[in-house]
Design a protein around this motif. Structure first.
Motif, mmCIF file in Angstrom:
data_model
loop_
_atom_site.group_PDB
_atom_site.id
_atom_site.type_symbol
_atom_site.label_atom_id
_atom_site.label_comp_id
_atom_site.label_asym_id
_atom_site.label_seq_id
_atom_site.Cartn_x
_atom_site.Cartn_y
_atom_site.Cartn_z
ATOM 1 N N ASP A 8 3.740 41.510 61.704
ATOM 2 C CA ASP A 8 2.701 40.735 62.370
ATOM 3 C C ASP A 8 2.190 39.594 61.493
ATOM 4 O OD1 ASP A 8 2.791 42.075 64.749
ATOM 5 O OD2 ASP A 8 1.103 43.406 64.307
ATOM 6 N N LEU A 9 2.331 39.709 60.197
ATOM 7 C CA LEU A 9 1.832 38.695 59.286
ATOM 8 C C LEU A 9 2.829 37.564 59.071
ATOM 9 C CD1 LEU A 9 0.215 41.058 56.628
ATOM 10 C CD2 LEU A 9 -0.895 39.904 58.543
ATOM 11 N N LYS A 10 4.049 37.736 59.521
ATOM 12 C CA LYS A 10 5.084 36.713 59.343
ATOM 13 C C LYS A 10 4.798 35.505 60.219
ATOM 14 C CE LYS A 10 9.394 37.553 58.990
ATOM 15 N NZ LYS A 10 10.787 38.019 59.067
ATOM 16 N N GLU A 17 16.443 38.735 63.902
ATOM 17 C CA GLU A 17 15.268 39.577 64.112
ATOM 18 C C GLU A 17 14.823 39.549 65.572
ATOM 19 O OE1 GLU A 17 12.647 39.530 60.071
ATOM 20 O OE2 GLU A 17 12.925 37.579 61.045
ATOM 21 N N VAL A 18 14.836 38.364 66.161
ATOM 22 C CA VAL A 18 14.420 38.228 67.562
ATOM 23 C C VAL A 18 15.426 38.931 68.474
ATOM 24 C CG1 VAL A 18 13.901 36.599 69.419
ATOM 25 C CG2 VAL A 18 13.150 36.098 67.083
ATOM 26 N N ALA A 19 16.706 38.779 68.188
ATOM 27 C CA ALA A 19 17.736 39.459 68.983
ATOM 28 C C ALA A 19 17.536 40.964 68.925
ATOM 29 C CB ALA A 19 19.130 39.080 68.478
ATOM 30 N N GLN A 20 17.216 41.473 67.759
ATOM 31 C CA GLN A 20 16.997 42.907 67.593
ATOM 32 C C GLN A 20 15.750 43.364 68.361
ATOM 33 O OE1 GLN A 20 16.491 44.088 63.497
ATOM 34 N NE2 GLN A 20 17.321 46.107 63.904
ATOM 35 N N ILE A 48 19.091 26.393 60.769
ATOM 36 C CA ILE A 48 18.745 27.796 60.975
ATOM 37 C C ILE A 48 17.490 27.877 61.841
ATOM 38 C CG2 ILE A 48 18.002 29.921 59.824
ATOM 39 C CD1 ILE A 48 19.682 28.990 57.402
ATOM 40 N N ARG A 49 17.586 28.644 62.923
ATOM 41 C CA ARG A 49 16.468 28.774 63.848
ATOM 42 C C ARG A 49 15.352 29.601 63.232
ATOM 43 N NH1 ARG A 49 20.996 28.024 66.522
ATOM 44 N NH2 ARG A 49 21.007 27.045 68.564
ATOM 45 N N GLN A 50 14.121 29.127 63.465
ATOM 46 C CA GLN A 50 12.931 29.827 63.007
ATOM 47 C C GLN A 50 12.010 29.994 64.212
ATOM 48 O OE1 GLN A 50 11.738 26.979 59.977
ATOM 49 N NE2 GLN A 50 12.502 28.340 58.384
ATOM 50 N N TYR A 51 11.867 31.240 64.652
ATOM 51 C CA TYR A 51 11.055 31.538 65.819
ATOM 52 C C TYR A 51 9.623 31.864 65.400
ATOM 53 C CZ TYR A 51 15.341 32.028 68.570
ATOM 54 O OH TYR A 51 16.532 31.801 69.206
ATOM 55 N N THR A 52 8.652 31.226 66.058
ATOM 56 C CA THR A 52 7.245 31.554 65.851
ATOM 57 C C THR A 52 6.856 32.640 66.854
ATOM 58 O OG1 THR A 52 6.465 29.924 67.457
ATOM 59 C CG2 THR A 52 6.727 29.166 65.160
ATOM 60 N N LYS A 53 5.645 33.150 66.737
ATOM 61 C CA LYS A 53 5.173 34.141 67.708
ATOM 62 C C LYS A 53 5.136 33.553 69.115
ATOM 63 C CE LYS A 53 2.740 37.009 64.473
ATOM 64 N NZ LYS A 53 1.522 37.652 64.056
#
Length: 116
Positions: A8-10, A17-20, A48-53
Protein backbone atom coordinates in the motif's frame (compact mmCIF):
# COMPACT_ATOMS: atom_id res chain seq x y z
CA UNK A 1 -8.88 -7.42 -5.54
CA UNK A 2 -7.36 -6.15 -2.37
CA UNK A 3 -3.85 -4.84 -2.53
CA UNK A 4 -1.22 -6.44 -0.34
CA UNK A 5 -0.96 -4.31 2.82
CA UNK A 6 2.84 -4.14 2.51
CA UNK A 7 2.48 -2.74 -0.98
CA UNK A 8 0.00 0.00 0.00
CA UNK A 9 2.94 2.34 0.55
CA UNK A 10 4.37 1.81 -2.94
CA UNK A 11 3.99 4.56 -5.51
CA UNK A 12 4.55 2.41 -8.59
CA UNK A 13 3.88 -1.21 -9.51
CA UNK A 14 5.46 -3.22 -12.31
CA UNK A 15 3.40 -4.84 -15.03
CA UNK A 16 4.20 -8.26 -13.54
CA UNK A 17 2.87 -7.17 -10.13
CA UNK A 18 -0.34 -5.84 -11.68
CA UNK A 19 -0.76 -8.99 -13.79
CA UNK A 20 -0.39 -11.08 -10.65
CA UNK A 21 -2.96 -8.95 -8.77
CA UNK A 22 -5.61 -9.74 -11.37
CA UNK A 23 -4.40 -13.21 -12.37
CA UNK A 24 -3.93 -12.15 -16.00
CA UNK A 25 -0.94 -12.11 -18.32
CA UNK A 26 1.30 -9.13 -18.98
CA UNK A 27 0.37 -9.49 -22.64
CA UNK A 28 -3.31 -9.01 -21.78
CA UNK A 29 -2.50 -5.85 -19.81
CA UNK A 30 -0.58 -4.45 -22.78
CA UNK A 31 -3.52 -5.31 -25.05
CA UNK A 32 -6.01 -3.60 -22.72
CA UNK A 33 -3.73 -0.57 -22.68
CA UNK A 34 -4.19 -0.31 -26.46
CA UNK A 35 -7.95 -0.96 -26.31
CA UNK A 36 -8.87 1.26 -23.34
CA UNK A 37 -7.54 4.83 -23.26
CA UNK A 38 -8.26 5.04 -19.52
CA UNK A 39 -5.38 2.59 -18.88
CA UNK A 40 -2.19 4.55 -19.38
CA UNK A 41 0.69 3.62 -17.09
CA UNK A 42 3.77 5.80 -17.14
CA UNK A 43 6.77 4.47 -18.99
CA UNK A 44 10.27 4.83 -17.61
CA UNK A 45 13.42 5.59 -19.56
CA UNK A 46 13.65 2.07 -20.98
CA UNK A 47 9.92 1.83 -21.72
CA UNK A 48 9.20 -0.06 -18.50
CA UNK A 49 5.60 0.43 -17.41
CA UNK A 50 4.97 1.91 -13.99
CA UNK A 51 1.42 1.57 -12.72
CA UNK A 52 0.10 3.97 -10.07
CA UNK A 53 -2.81 3.15 -7.76
CA UNK A 54 -5.06 5.12 -10.13
CA UNK A 55 -3.84 3.02 -13.06
CA UNK A 56 -4.61 -0.11 -11.05
CA UNK A 57 -8.14 1.19 -10.40
CA UNK A 58 -8.61 1.52 -14.16
CA UNK A 59 -7.32 -2.02 -14.72
CA UNK A 60 -9.66 -3.24 -11.96
CA UNK A 61 -12.57 -1.55 -13.75
CA UNK A 62 -11.76 -3.16 -17.11
CA UNK A 63 -11.10 -6.52 -15.44
CA UNK A 64 -14.47 -6.37 -13.70
CA UNK A 65 -16.34 -5.53 -16.90
CA UNK A 66 -14.56 -8.02 -19.16
CA UNK A 67 -13.59 -10.92 -16.91
CA UNK A 68 -16.23 -10.83 -14.17
CA UNK A 69 -19.28 -9.47 -15.98
CA UNK A 70 -18.37 -11.07 -19.31
CA UNK A 71 -18.74 -8.00 -21.51
CA UNK A 72 -17.07 -7.84 -24.88
CA UNK A 73 -14.34 -5.23 -25.30
CA UNK A 74 -16.76 -3.02 -27.21
CA UNK A 75 -19.41 -3.53 -24.53
CA UNK A 76 -16.89 -2.56 -21.86
CA UNK A 77 -15.86 0.55 -23.82
CA UNK A 78 -19.52 1.54 -24.18
CA UNK A 79 -20.10 1.01 -20.46
CA UNK A 80 -17.09 3.18 -19.62
CA UNK A 81 -18.38 5.96 -21.88
CA UNK A 82 -21.74 5.89 -20.08
CA UNK A 83 -20.04 5.66 -16.68
CA UNK A 84 -19.77 9.41 -16.14
CA UNK A 85 -21.07 9.22 -12.56
CA UNK A 86 -18.72 6.43 -11.54
CA UNK A 87 -21.49 3.87 -10.91
CA UNK A 88 -19.33 0.95 -12.01
CA UNK A 89 -16.48 2.14 -9.78
CA UNK A 90 -18.81 2.16 -6.78
CA UNK A 91 -20.10 -1.31 -7.68
CA UNK A 92 -16.54 -2.64 -7.82
CA UNK A 93 -15.71 -1.09 -4.45
CA UNK A 94 -18.76 -2.74 -2.90
CA UNK A 95 -17.87 -6.10 -4.50
CA UNK A 96 -14.29 -5.82 -3.20
CA UNK A 97 -15.54 -5.04 0.31
CA UNK A 98 -17.96 -7.97 0.20
CA UNK A 99 -15.19 -10.32 -0.94
CA UNK A 100 -13.02 -9.15 1.96
CA UNK A 101 -15.88 -9.69 4.44
CA UNK A 102 -16.52 -13.15 2.97
CA UNK A 103 -12.84 -14.10 3.34
CA UNK A 104 -12.81 -12.85 6.92
CA UNK A 105 -15.97 -14.80 7.76
CA UNK A 106 -14.51 -17.94 6.18
CA UNK A 107 -11.38 -17.52 8.30
CA UNK A 108 -13.51 -17.10 11.44
CA UNK A 109 -15.45 -20.24 10.45
CA UNK A 110 -12.22 -22.22 10.10
CA UNK A 111 -11.05 -21.03 13.51
CA UNK A 112 -14.38 -21.96 15.10
CA UNK A 113 -14.29 -25.43 13.52
CA UNK A 114 -10.83 -25.90 14.98
CA UNK A 115 -12.21 -25.28 18.46
CA UNK A 116 -14.83 -28.02 18.23
Amino acid sequence: MALNKNKDLKMFYSISEVAQMFNVTETLLRYWEKEFPNIKPQKGGRGIRQYTKDDIKQVRLVHHLVKERGLTLQGARDMLKRNKKGDVNRQIEVIDRLKAVKAELQEIGKNLNGLV
